[in-house]
Design a protein around this motif. Sequence first.
Motif, mmCIF file in Angstrom:
data_model
loop_
_atom_site.group_PDB
_atom_site.id
_atom_site.type_symbol
_atom_site.label_atom_id
_atom_site.label_comp_id
_atom_site.label_asym_id
_atom_site.label_seq_id
_atom_site.Cartn_x
_atom_site.Cartn_y
_atom_site.Cartn_z
ATOM 1 N N TYR A 100 37.259 70.739 -2.273
ATOM 2 C CA TYR A 100 36.608 70.217 -1.069
ATOM 3 C C TYR A 100 35.708 69.029 -1.350
ATOM 4 O O TYR A 100 34.884 68.658 -0.527
ATOM 5 N N GLN A 102 35.941 65.963 -1.213
ATOM 6 C CA GLN A 102 35.943 64.841 -0.267
ATOM 7 C C GLN A 102 35.237 65.166 1.041
ATOM 8 O O GLN A 102 34.992 64.276 1.848
ATOM 9 N N HIS A 103 34.944 66.444 1.283
ATOM 10 C CA HIS A 103 34.286 66.806 2.537
ATOM 11 C C HIS A 103 32.887 66.193 2.582
ATOM 12 O O HIS A 103 32.133 66.282 1.621
ATOM 13 N N PRO A 104 32.525 65.550 3.725
ATOM 14 C CA PRO A 104 31.240 64.835 3.788
ATOM 15 C C PRO A 104 30.037 65.746 3.525
ATOM 16 O O PRO A 104 29.041 65.288 2.950
ATOM 17 N N TRP A 105 30.096 67.006 3.977
ATOM 18 C CA TRP A 105 28.953 67.893 3.754
ATOM 19 C C TRP A 105 28.754 68.159 2.265
ATOM 20 O O TRP A 105 27.635 68.157 1.758
ATOM 21 N N GLN A 107 29.770 66.262 -0.149
ATOM 22 C CA GLN A 107 29.321 65.007 -0.757
ATOM 23 C C GLN A 107 27.824 64.824 -0.567
ATOM 24 O O GLN A 107 27.097 64.499 -1.508
#
Lengths: 176, 197
Positions: A100, A102-105, A107
Motif C-alpha cells: 500500500y 502508494q496510498h496517500p495516507w 505516504q
Amino acid sequence: MILLELFVYFAIISMLAFGGGNAVISLLERISVEQMRWVAPQDFAAAIGFAYITPGPILITSAFIGYRAAGFAGAVTATIGVFLIPWSLSVLAAFQVRRYIQHPWLQGFGLGAAPAVIGLLGITAFALGRYAIANWFYAVIAGAALALALFTKVSPILILIGGTLLGAVVGPILTG
Amino acid sequence: MSLPQLWWLFIKIGLAAFGGLGVTLSLIERYLVMDRRVLTAKDVTEALTYTKLLPGSTGVQVVGYLGYRLGGWPGAALATLAFLLPAFLLILILSVLYEEIAAGLGNAATPALRGLTAAVAGILVATIYRLGKPAVTTPAGAVVAVAACALGIAFRMNPAWLVLAAGVFGILMPQSFTQEQISGTEAPTPKGESAPQ
C-alpha cells in the motif's frame, strides 16, 4: 507444564512491549520474580546486567530467565515466546507496507512519522550518554567515537572495542 | 544479496550489537546502506517507523522488516535467526556459568561498561545524523524531530504514541514535510524508494 507457562507469559510480555523491550522490564520483573518465581530478585538484577554486557536486544535476557526456570529447553522456549509474535507482526507490516506504499495516507504517515523516529533515537542517545558520561574522560570517548563514525571509515566494531578498553584501562586510573 | 550472504552479515551484526537498538541501527546503516547499498537510509527509517508502532523488541523487528525487504519471508527468518544467535549463545554460556561469575561482576565491570556505552552514544549520534538527513527535510520535520525527542525525555511519553501522533500530522498536512517552505519551491513527490545519498 512449565514450558507452556514460559511460552505463554513471555508471549504476553512481548505483546505489551509498546515502544520496545525496555518498556516491559518492570513487567518482566513482576512476572518472573514475584508471580511465577522463576528467578530470585538478585538473579533478576544479574539478568539485566547480562543483557547489557551481551550484544543484541535487551529481551534476550529471557533466555537467562528461561534457563533458570527450566534448563536449555526453558531458554529456547522463553526466547521464542518473547520474539515470535512481534517478529511476525513486523514482517507482516513489511509485506503490507510494500503493498500500500502508494496510498496517500500511508505516504503522509511515513512523511510525518520519519522525523519523529529520528527524534526518538535522540532520546536513546541522551539516556546512554547520561549513564556513561560520569566525567570528562567518558565525554572524550563519546566525542571521539562520534568523530570516527562521522568522518572516517573505521568499523563501528573497532570503535566499540576501543571505547571499552579505554574505559576499562584508563578510566579507573584517571578518575580514581 | 544471496541468503548465505544475508546470514553471515546478520551474524556479524548480532555479534557486535552491544548497547541494543542504537548500535544495531548503526551497523545496519554501515553494512547494508553505506557499504553494500542494498538498502537506503529511508528504508531503515521506514522499518523503524512501522515497528515502533508494534509491540515487541524493536531491534528484532527492524531486522525482520529489513530481512523481508532483502529476501522475503526466508530472508526475514534467516536474518533474525542470525541476528539473535550470537546473543542467545552468549546468554546461554553466562547462564551455565552464572554461579561462578555472579560474584565477580558488578564493580569491576563498571568502567568498561561506561567506556562501551560512551562509544555507543557517540556512534548513535553519527547514525542519527545519517538517517536524519533524508528523513528531516523541512522546518516542520525538524520541529517534529525535536519535539519527539524533548517530549520523550521530559515526560517519558511512550514512543509508539509519539510516532502515531507525528504520522497523523503527516496524513493531515503531508505538504509540510515535502516542501521547502522557506523558498516556497515544490519538492518532488516522494516515492517509496530513493537513491542512496
